[in-house]
Each structure stands twice: as structure tokens, then as C-alpha cells.
Design an enzyme around this catalytic site. Sequence first.
Site, PDB file in Angstrom:
ATOM      1  CB  ALA A   1      -0.916   0.003   1.215  1.00 44.85           C
TER       2      ALA A   1
ATOM      3  N   GLY B   1       0.535  -4.814   1.757  1.00 48.44           N
ATOM      4  CA  GLY B   1      -0.778  -4.861   1.130  1.00 48.44           C
ATOM      5  C   GLY B   1      -0.796  -5.691  -0.138  1.00 48.44           C
TER       6      GLY B   1
ATOM      7  CD  GLU C   1      -2.535  -6.929   4.642  1.00 49.76           C
ATOM      8  OE1 GLU C   1      -3.034  -7.190   5.751  1.00 49.76           O
ATOM      9  OE2 GLU C   1      -2.269  -5.775   4.261  1.00 49.76           O
TER      10      GLU C   1
ATOM     11  CD  GLU D   1       2.519  -4.679   6.413  1.00 47.68           C
ATOM     12  OE1 GLU D   1       1.380  -4.759   5.970  1.00 47.68           O
ATOM     13  OE2 GLU D   1       3.462  -5.310   5.926  1.00 47.68           O
TER      14      GLU D   1
END
Length: 164
Positions: free
Chosen positions: A37, A77, A80, A100
Site C-alpha cells: 500500500a 498490502g 494481502e 510493515e
Amino acid sequence: SAAVLQSIEDGLKQAEANPSVKAVMICGDNGKFSAGADIQGFSAPTRPSDALGYIISLIERSEKPVVAAIEGIALGGGLEVALGCHYRVAHVKARMGLPEVTLGLIPGAEGTQRLPRLIGVPDALDIITTGRHISAIEALKLGLVDEVVEENTTAAAIRLANKV
């Protein structure tokens, strides 16, 4: 980025609405799946569909099989998103992880729930809490990916999608 999330949402909705589409493949561009992200977007999204978790839930709920074609890296992300897919094919040189945590952040798009379901709690805790990257071969051994290829990853993902 918001543009990528919107593209994924639009593509999924088009695929779901088109009876001739039997499966969906999600891949990155230029030999990379996703580095994760955009950290600038961590402030509250302006609408629910801007949130990564919302898009991953759409992927997961798809009535058509969704296959991730992972090349390069699938981090944060990006991993994910891949975890939300029904199947995952990785290039042998791909690396995956949830780094992260090294920034003091907990993965926020339910990767902390999906990863243990897929590979078991002990291995998932190691990946989640250390932020370490794992190779495609290790990911295959853990059950994180369904197939590792040395060839064109998108072609392999399409073959898998056709099988399922």
C-alpha cells in the site's frame, strides 16, 4: 494507490457481470506484483471502497476463481491482496512478506487473519512479527502459494485458472 484499488474493483465487477468470464487473474506490471500500500494513503480513506480491506474482501467473495500471478515482490498490502485470491502462482524469484511491522505498523487488511488460516499459526506468526521476506520456494513449502514456476507467471496463472 487509490487508482490501482479502483481498477481492481472495476475489473472484478466487470468479470462477475460477464457470464463468458470463467476466472480472474490479478498480476502486476513490469515483473512486479505489488510492493504494498501507498504509505501516504494510510490516513482515513474518503469512502469505504478506497480501503484495501474492502477490495480484498471483494476478491475473496468472488464467485469466480481469482488467481494471483506473483512476480518480483508481494509485500505488505500486495501480499494481502494475494491472500484474498483463491489461488496463487509465484515466479521462482518472487519474494513475499509483511514488512510493515518493521515500521511499527500491524498489517491492516486482514493479512494477520488470512495468513494463519492458510499456513498455520506458528509460521504465520514468524512472518507477521519479524517482517522477513520469504522466497517463493519457502512459500510453496508453507502452502502460501499453490505453484512456483520458472516461466511466464501470468501464463501459468491462466493455466491454473483454466484447470479450476
